[in-house]
Design a protein around this motif. Structure first.
Motif, PDB file in Angstrom:
ATOM      1  N   ALA A  30      61.324  48.010  31.104  1.00  0.00           N
ATOM      2  CA  ALA A  30      60.339  47.097  31.689  1.00  0.00           C
ATOM      3  C   ALA A  30      59.155  47.019  30.744  1.00  0.00           C
ATOM      4  O   ALA A  30      58.843  47.967  30.045  1.00  0.00           O
ATOM      5  N   LYS A  31      58.496  45.885  30.735  1.00  0.00           N
ATOM      6  CA  LYS A  31      57.324  45.753  29.889  1.00  0.00           C
ATOM      7  C   LYS A  31      56.202  45.090  30.687  1.00  0.00           C
ATOM      8  O   LYS A  31      56.447  44.301  31.576  1.00  0.00           O
ATOM      9  N   THR A  32      54.979  45.433  30.378  1.00  0.00           N
ATOM     10  CA  THR A  32      53.844  44.861  31.072  1.00  0.00           C
ATOM     11  C   THR A  32      53.424  43.610  30.317  1.00  0.00           C
ATOM     12  O   THR A  32      52.938  43.703  29.202  1.00  0.00           O
ATOM     13  N   GLU A  33      53.644  42.457  30.920  1.00  0.00           N
ATOM     14  CA  GLU A  33      53.254  41.208  30.278  1.00  0.00           C
ATOM     15  C   GLU A  33      52.040  40.601  30.960  1.00  0.00           C
ATOM     16  O   GLU A  33      51.276  39.879  30.379  1.00  0.00           O
ATOM     17  N   PHE A  34      51.919  40.852  32.231  1.00  0.00           N
ATOM     18  CA  PHE A  34      50.837  40.268  32.996  1.00  0.00           C
ATOM     19  C   PHE A  34      50.677  41.102  34.239  1.00  0.00           C
ATOM     20  O   PHE A  34      51.426  42.032  34.471  1.00  0.00           O
ATOM     21  N   GLY A  35      49.717  40.795  35.021  1.00  0.00           N
ATOM     22  CA  GLY A  35      49.531  41.498  36.272  1.00  0.00           C
ATOM     23  C   GLY A  35      48.130  42.009  36.430  1.00  0.00           C
ATOM     24  O   GLY A  35      47.336  42.034  35.503  1.00  0.00           O
ATOM     25  N   SER A  36      47.858  42.391  37.636  1.00  0.00           N
ATOM     26  CA  SER A  36      46.550  42.882  38.000  1.00  0.00           C
ATOM     27  C   SER A  36      46.526  44.396  37.910  1.00  0.00           C
ATOM     28  O   SER A  36      47.556  45.047  38.051  1.00  0.00           O
ATOM     29  N   ALA A  37      45.373  44.936  37.704  1.00  0.00           N
ATOM     30  CA  ALA A  37      45.224  46.390  37.692  1.00  0.00           C
ATOM     31  C   ALA A  37      45.543  46.918  39.089  1.00  0.00           C
ATOM     32  O   ALA A  37      45.093  46.357  40.093  1.00  0.00           O
ATOM     33  N   ALA A  38      46.326  47.975  39.150  1.00  0.00           N
ATOM     34  CA  ALA A  38      46.797  48.511  40.439  1.00  0.00           C
ATOM     35  C   ALA A  38      45.672  48.772  41.446  1.00  0.00           C
ATOM     36  O   ALA A  38      45.802  48.387  42.612  1.00  0.00           O
ATOM     37  N   PRO A  39      44.547  49.370  41.052  1.00  0.00           N
ATOM     38  CA  PRO A  39      43.491  49.625  42.046  1.00  0.00           C
ATOM     39  C   PRO A  39      42.861  48.341  42.601  1.00  0.00           C
ATOM     40  O   PRO A  39      42.184  48.371  43.616  1.00  0.00           O
ATOM     41  N   LYS A  40      43.083  47.223  41.932  1.00  0.00           N
ATOM     42  CA  LYS A  40      42.464  45.957  42.344  1.00  0.00           C
ATOM     43  C   LYS A  40      43.433  45.013  43.054  1.00  0.00           C
ATOM     44  O   LYS A  40      43.080  43.885  43.370  1.00  0.00           O
ATOM     45  N   LEU A  41      44.683  45.460  43.298  1.00  0.00           N
ATOM     46  CA  LEU A  41      45.673  44.574  43.918  1.00  0.00           C
ATOM     47  C   LEU A  41      45.213  44.069  45.285  1.00  0.00           C
ATOM     48  O   LEU A  41      45.373  42.894  45.607  1.00  0.00           O
ATOM     49  N   GLU A  42      44.667  44.961  46.092  1.00  0.00           N
ATOM     50  CA  GLU A  42      44.220  44.555  47.425  1.00  0.00           C
ATOM     51  C   GLU A  42      43.160  43.463  47.334  1.00  0.00           C
ATOM     52  O   GLU A  42      43.206  42.471  48.066  1.00  0.00           O
ATOM     53  N   GLU A  43      42.235  43.620  46.408  1.00  0.00           N
ATOM     54  CA  GLU A  43      41.183  42.621  46.218  1.00  0.00           C
ATOM     55  C   GLU A  43      41.759  41.307  45.692  1.00  0.00           C
ATOM     56  O   GLU A  43      41.368  40.222  46.143  1.00  0.00           O
ATOM     57  N   GLU A  44      42.693  41.383  44.739  1.00  0.00           N
ATOM     58  CA  GLU A  44      43.354  40.176  44.207  1.00  0.00           C
ATOM     59  C   GLU A  44      44.052  39.405  45.322  1.00  0.00           C
ATOM     60  O   GLU A  44      43.946  38.188  45.413  1.00  0.00           O
ATOM     61  N   LEU A  45      44.809  40.121  46.154  1.00  0.00           N
ATOM     62  CA  LEU A  45      45.553  39.461  47.231  1.00  0.00           C
ATOM     63  C   LEU A  45      44.608  38.884  48.283  1.00  0.00           C
ATOM     64  O   LEU A  45      44.895  37.840  48.871  1.00  0.00           O
ATOM     65  N   ALA A  46      43.466  39.543  48.511  1.00  0.00           N
ATOM     66  CA  ALA A  46      42.468  38.999  49.445  1.00  0.00           C
ATOM     67  C   ALA A  46      41.884  37.696  48.898  1.00  0.00           C
ATOM     68  O   ALA A  46      41.682  36.731  49.647  1.00  0.00           O
ATOM     69  N   ILE A  47      41.635  37.657  47.599  1.00  0.00           N
ATOM     70  CA  ILE A  47      41.133  36.429  46.967  1.00  0.00           C
ATOM     71  C   ILE A  47      42.177  35.323  47.095  1.00  0.00           C
ATOM     72  O   ILE A  47      41.851  34.183  47.444  1.00  0.00           O
ATOM     73  N   LEU A  48      43.438  35.661  46.833  1.00  0.00           N
ATOM     74  CA  LEU A  48      44.520  34.683  46.960  1.00  0.00           C
ATOM     75  C   LEU A  48      44.588  34.145  48.388  1.00  0.00           C
ATOM     76  O   LEU A  48      44.703  32.934  48.597  1.00  0.00           O
ATOM     77  N   ALA A  49      44.512  35.028  49.371  1.00  0.00           N
ATOM     78  CA  ALA A  49      44.560  34.599  50.776  1.00  0.00           C
ATOM     79  C   ALA A  49      43.402  33.665  51.091  1.00  0.00           C
ATOM     80  O   ALA A  49      43.579  32.642  51.776  1.00  0.00           O
ATOM     81  N   SER A  50      42.229  33.975  50.583  1.00  0.00           N
ATOM     82  CA  SER A  50      41.049  33.132  50.803  1.00  0.00           C
ATOM     83  C   SER A  50      41.231  31.753  50.159  1.00  0.00           C
ATOM     84  O   SER A  50      40.894  30.726  50.755  1.00  0.00           O
ATOM     85  N   GLU A  51      41.764  31.739  48.938  1.00  0.00           N
ATOM     86  CA  GLU A  51      41.986  30.462  48.248  1.00  0.00           C
ATOM     87  C   GLU A  51      43.009  29.601  48.993  1.00  0.00           C
ATOM     88  O   GLU A  51      42.816  28.394  49.158  1.00  0.00           O
ATOM     89  N   VAL A  52      44.089  30.226  49.450  1.00  0.00           N
ATOM     90  CA  VAL A  52      45.127  29.485  50.173  1.00  0.00           C
ATOM     91  C   VAL A  52      44.582  28.959  51.491  1.00  0.00           C
ATOM     92  O   VAL A  52      44.843  27.816  51.871  1.00  0.00           O
ATOM     93  N   LYS A  53      43.787  29.773  52.170  1.00  0.00           N
ATOM     94  CA  LYS A  53      43.168  29.322  53.429  1.00  0.00           C
ATOM     95  C   LYS A  53      42.280  28.106  53.174  1.00  0.00           C
ATOM     96  O   LYS A  53      42.311  27.134  53.928  1.00  0.00           O
ATOM     97  N   SER A  54      41.522  28.144  52.104  1.00  0.00           N
ATOM     98  CA  SER A  54      40.657  27.016  51.748  1.00  0.00           C
ATOM     99  C   SER A  54      41.480  25.775  51.424  1.00  0.00           C
ATOM    100  O   SER A  54      41.128  24.662  51.828  1.00  0.00           O
ATOM    101  N   LEU A  55      42.595  25.948  50.702  1.00  0.00           N
ATOM    102  CA  LEU A  55      43.457  24.806  50.369  1.00  0.00           C
ATOM    103  C   LEU A  55      44.098  24.219  51.631  1.00  0.00           C
ATOM    104  O   LEU A  55      44.177  23.001  51.777  1.00  0.00           O
ATOM    105  N   LEU A  56      44.555  25.084  52.519  1.00  0.00           N
ATOM    106  CA  LEU A  56      45.218  24.600  53.734  1.00  0.00           C
ATOM    107  C   LEU A  56      44.246  23.887  54.666  1.00  0.00           C
ATOM    108  O   LEU A  56      44.607  22.909  55.318  1.00  0.00           O
ATOM    109  N   SER A  57      43.005  24.361  54.733  1.00  0.00           N
ATOM    110  CA  SER A  57      42.031  23.716  55.611  1.00  0.00           C
ATOM    111  C   SER A  57      41.560  22.376  55.039  1.00  0.00           C
ATOM    112  O   SER A  57      41.176  21.483  55.787  1.00  0.00           O
ATOM    113  N   ALA A  58      41.630  22.238  53.706  1.00  0.00           N
ATOM    114  CA  ALA A  58      41.172  21.007  53.060  1.00  0.00           C
ATOM    115  C   ALA A  58      42.266  19.956  52.924  1.00  0.00           C
ATOM    116  O   ALA A  58      41.988  18.806  52.633  1.00  0.00           O
TER     117      ALA A  58
END
Length: 185
Positions: A30-58
């Motif tokens: 396996a090789k690391t090509e992309f991705g978020s830092a493990a300690p920040k995954l929860e924050e990344e996914l929260a940002i994604l959820a917020s962005e999707v919520k904004s897109l769906l409401s708009a």
């Protein structure tokens, strides 16, 4: 060894991208090509959820759900929250989003994506900019689901991880940019 190789082939496929020749044997690497830092995954996914919520409401256009699903899928893949299976999980989530919005069974959507595997994989392997990959995926989904995309196609948010793993390509780019900015001062 044969059983492990068979399991690995099922998990990652037969592509040689993840296999390295070691003497007479092929070894999974396996090789690391992309991705978020493990300690920040929860924050990344929260940002994604917020962005999707904004897109769906708009969204008001009939293709709004398609645009949201395409964005979600590419952003999920860029965050890379799972050790393995990010593409499969992302495709299932994208198919579920489209199924809920357009009433097409999930299995039918996944089958259509599988039938277009070469085109689908070329989108993810493309070295082109994020906005172009978004357009390509949106075009593919539009054709597969027979949902026309109207108007300008614009990437709603950036796809790259906000907190890239420092060993990833995105992390190396950030480190280089910081170093260059420091040298300019």
């Amino acid at each position: 060894m044969v059983e492990i190789e068979q399991i690995a082939r099922v998990v990652v496929g037969t592509s040689r991208d993840h296999w390295v020749r070691r003497g007479a044997e092929w070894v999974f690497a396996a090789k690391t090509e992309f991705g978020s830092a493990a300690p920040k995954l929860e924050e990344e996914l929260a940002i994604l959820a917020s962005e999707v919520k904004s897109l769906l409401s708009a969204r008001s256009a009939p293709d709004g759900a398609l645009r949201t699903a395409a964005y979600y899928h590419l952003r999920f893949a860029a965050i890379h929250p799972l050790f393995d299976g990010n593409g499969r999980v992302g495709r299932v989530l994208m198919a579920m989003q489209c199924s809920q919005s357009y009433g097409i069974p999930v299995a039918e959507i996944l089958g259509a994506i599988d039938d277009s595997e070469i085109e689908y994989r070329s989108i993810h392997r493309s070295t082109r900019e994020s906005a172009f990959r978004y357009e390509l995926l949106l075009d593919l989904l539009s054709r597969l689901l027979a949902v026309p995309v109207e108007g300008e196609i614009k990437l709603p948010f950036r796809l790259e991880p906000r907190f890239p793993d420092r060993r990833s390509e995105a992390g190396l780019r950030v480190a280089i940019q910081r170093k260059q900015a420091k040298q300019r001062r």
